[in-house]
Design a protein around this motif. Structure first.
Motif, mmCIF file in Angstrom:
data_model
loop_
_atom_site.group_PDB
_atom_site.id
_atom_site.type_symbol
_atom_site.label_atom_id
_atom_site.label_comp_id
_atom_site.label_asym_id
_atom_site.label_seq_id
_atom_site.Cartn_x
_atom_site.Cartn_y
_atom_site.Cartn_z
ATOM 1 N N GLU A 1 0.821 -1.215 0.000
ATOM 2 C CA GLU A 1 0.000 0.000 0.000
ATOM 3 C C GLU A 1 0.855 1.266 0.000
ATOM 4 O O GLU A 1 0.527 2.247 -0.673
ATOM 5 C CB GLU A 1 -0.943 -0.016 1.200
ATOM 6 N N TYR B 1 -8.236 1.272 -5.867
ATOM 7 C CA TYR B 1 -8.354 0.207 -4.869
ATOM 8 C C TYR B 1 -9.623 0.393 -4.038
ATOM 9 O O TYR B 1 -10.388 -0.554 -3.828
ATOM 10 C CB TYR B 1 -7.114 0.179 -3.962
ATOM 11 N N LYS B 2 -9.852 1.604 -3.577
ATOM 12 C CA LYS B 2 -11.019 1.870 -2.725
ATOM 13 C C LYS B 2 -12.323 1.660 -3.489
ATOM 14 O O LYS B 2 -13.299 1.164 -2.925
ATOM 15 C CB LYS B 2 -10.952 3.287 -2.149
ATOM 16 N N ILE C 1 -4.634 4.277 -5.088
ATOM 17 C CA ILE C 1 -5.396 4.039 -3.854
ATOM 18 C C ILE C 1 -6.880 4.290 -4.097
ATOM 19 O O ILE C 1 -7.741 3.553 -3.603
ATOM 20 C CB ILE C 1 -4.845 4.897 -2.692
#
Length: 173
Positions: free
Chosen positions: A87, A98-99, A95
């Protein structure tokens, strides 16, 4: 999948284009607008292929062993561990992808916790996004880092189990 939807999908996919080919529904795919579960679908396929290629350096003849080992590596539990370890390497954009994947509504299997499953879906969505964006160097970099994390963690856990086993054998009953 309901039979009616499957039939509609097949009919739609195999419509002649008039030139001897098959009519395409979409000319382009914009990874920024693709459903995150579709990104995860693509990312899962990529990571499976990546892992299968990597484990050939360990075993090349026993297909059943290769299949079982690769299936374990690409499981939700191990992908969650890999994501947590890499991460810090991710950009804000990555990110965010990913979220989007992590927060997508899906059903977790019994082999992983709900949190692990959602995390692995986010991880796969990120890989799918990078694949569709054709960011191949970055895709390889994150896949290799994830594979290394999984490999090292597996080795550590195996060594710990061996130590526990030796300790248990040394106890008197």
């Amino acid at each position: 999948m309901k039979f009616e939807y499957y039939k509609k999908l097949v009919d739609m996919m195999f419509t002649p284009d008039g030139n001897g080919g098959v009519l395409q529904r979409y000319d382009t795919v914009d990874p920024k607008t693709v459903n995150p579960l579709v990104l995860a679908y693509i990312g899962d396929a990529y990571f499976h292929l990546f892992v299968r290629g990597r484990i050939l350096s360990y075993e090349q003849s026993k297909i059943h062993v290769l299949h079982q080992f690769s299936a374990q590596i690409v499981s939700a539990v191990w992908q969650d561990k890999a994501y947590r370890a890499i991460e810090h390497l991710l950009t804000p954009e990555e990110i965010g992808v990913y979220k989007r994947g992590r927060n997508a509504k899906s059903h977790a299997p019994r082999s992983a916790s709900v949190a692990q499953y959602h995390s692995s879906t986010g991880f796969e969505a990120l890989l799918g996004y990078l694949y569709l964006m054709e960011r191949n160097e970055r895709l390889y970099e994150l896949s290799e880092a994830s594979f290394q994390v999984i490999s090292k963690t597996m080795m550590t856990e195996i060594a710990e189990k061996k130590m526990e086993s030796c300790y248990d054998k040394g106890k008197t009953t």
